[in-house]
Design an enzyme around this catalytic site. Sequence first.
Site, PDB file in Angstrom:
ATOM      1  N   HIS A 207       2.751 -37.881 -36.360  1.00 10.02           N
ATOM      2  CA  HIS A 207       3.661 -36.651 -36.169  1.00 10.02           C
ATOM      3  C   HIS A 207       2.993 -35.260 -36.865  1.00 10.02           C
ATOM      4  CE1 HIS A 207       7.587 -34.752 -35.503  1.00 10.02           C
ATOM      5  NE2 HIS A 207       7.689 -34.497 -36.731  1.00 10.02           N
TER       6      HIS A 207
ATOM      7  N   HIS B  43       4.108 -27.028 -33.510  1.00 11.08           N
ATOM      8  CA  HIS B  43       5.152 -28.019 -33.426  1.00 11.08           C
ATOM      9  C   HIS B  43       5.931 -27.613 -32.169  1.00 11.08           C
ATOM     10  CE1 HIS B  43       7.904 -30.777 -34.000  1.00 11.08           C
ATOM     11  NE2 HIS B  43       8.035 -30.939 -35.426  1.00 11.08           N
TER      12      HIS B  43
ATOM     13  N   CYS C  88      13.281 -33.153 -33.405  1.00 11.01           N
ATOM     14  CA  CYS C  88      11.851 -33.330 -32.922  1.00 11.01           C
ATOM     15  C   CYS C  88      11.238 -34.443 -32.345  1.00 11.01           C
ATOM     16  CB  CYS C  88      10.955 -32.987 -34.227  1.00 11.01           C
ATOM     17  SG  CYS C  88      11.495 -31.501 -34.858  1.00 11.01           S
TER      18      CYS C  88
END
Length: 379
Positions: free
Chosen positions: A270, A307, A139
């Site tokens: 994040h 995400h 990620c």
Amino acid sequence: MTYAITGSAMKTSLGEDKCTCFESLCSGHSGRKRLQSFTADHFNVRNAYEIDDRPGGIDRALRATELLCDAVQAAVQEAALPPDARCVVVVGTGLRELRTLELFWTVGTPMTIDQLHFERALNRRLHTSFPVITLANACSASSFALAVAEDFLRDGAFDFAIVGGCDTITKSMFGLLDRVNPSHPDAVRPFDRDRRGVLMGDGAAAVVLESRASANARGAPVLATLRAVGTSCDAAHETAPDPAGIARAIEDAYQRAGLAPEDIDIIMAHGTGTPLNDKAEAEAMQRVMRQHVSHPRICAMKSMTGHTSGASGLVGVVTAIEAIECGMLPPTVGLEHLMPEARAMNIVNEATPVNARLAQVNAFGFGGVNAVAILECES
């Protein structure tokens, strides 16, 4: 050494270009909708943050490549990058063209092995012959790509670097998250006491990097300056983040940028909305920033985009640039009860005017692959 960003672009479930995306973010809109890519019959979760680009609802191959090419082309056009430039392309992705492989395996959609690499498609779209390097660093992939591009420019290997990130929702990753999440979220709610987990989103972003001297010589407007990218790889656990590893990446970014915690004005967190990730990020930021942790205003944009996996770091970079330029920080949607570990942090839950110069963008991935970018621009 710092580098000028002369072009930027992004695509998410909130819009086809960075302006539309940013307006939607500031309005608190959500890209969440019923899953389109495939049937949700076998999953507990029914929602995702998908780009609505499937005529008739039919999924197709090479969507990640299409999104990447769109973003890179838009950034290159904004930067007015010459096609004969001494340029490298560095792409960060978590899943690459996994969805294309799934369609090949399940319904026989035609594909060739070379289509799994982005180089041919990107150069065909740009009418160039740039070398393309792809990183699959979970990620934080596109933020790591930013660090690698910075190294290339510093070493003099290239005069320009295009940094891209892309990912689309895949059935196998959707299923993995559906099993890993201890509960089944209906939306992403970062830093909320009642957060239940992460949902996937489609996304792509790109920026063009060059030296300030190069930008000045070309007369290219500078959108922002990349002050530094700090990285760490703690390998502490396959999925559970380690606050110490995250803290090292933040400290590395500050050291490389020559800044102190109190210098940071805004942070793109994040913020995945999972119990462990949000707790670890909050603990790491308080460990590094100490009494200054309440100073920067913080946005957790995954509450609206989902995400976007390997693209998420660069989506945060482009959003941070827009936030400073427009003087407005998007909200963190769904934040109703701030989790105890984040009570000292200034996480905004409504669009907030900011007079910012320095932005921090966090990106953390499975296996403890962490990257933190520091940007500077005049508001």
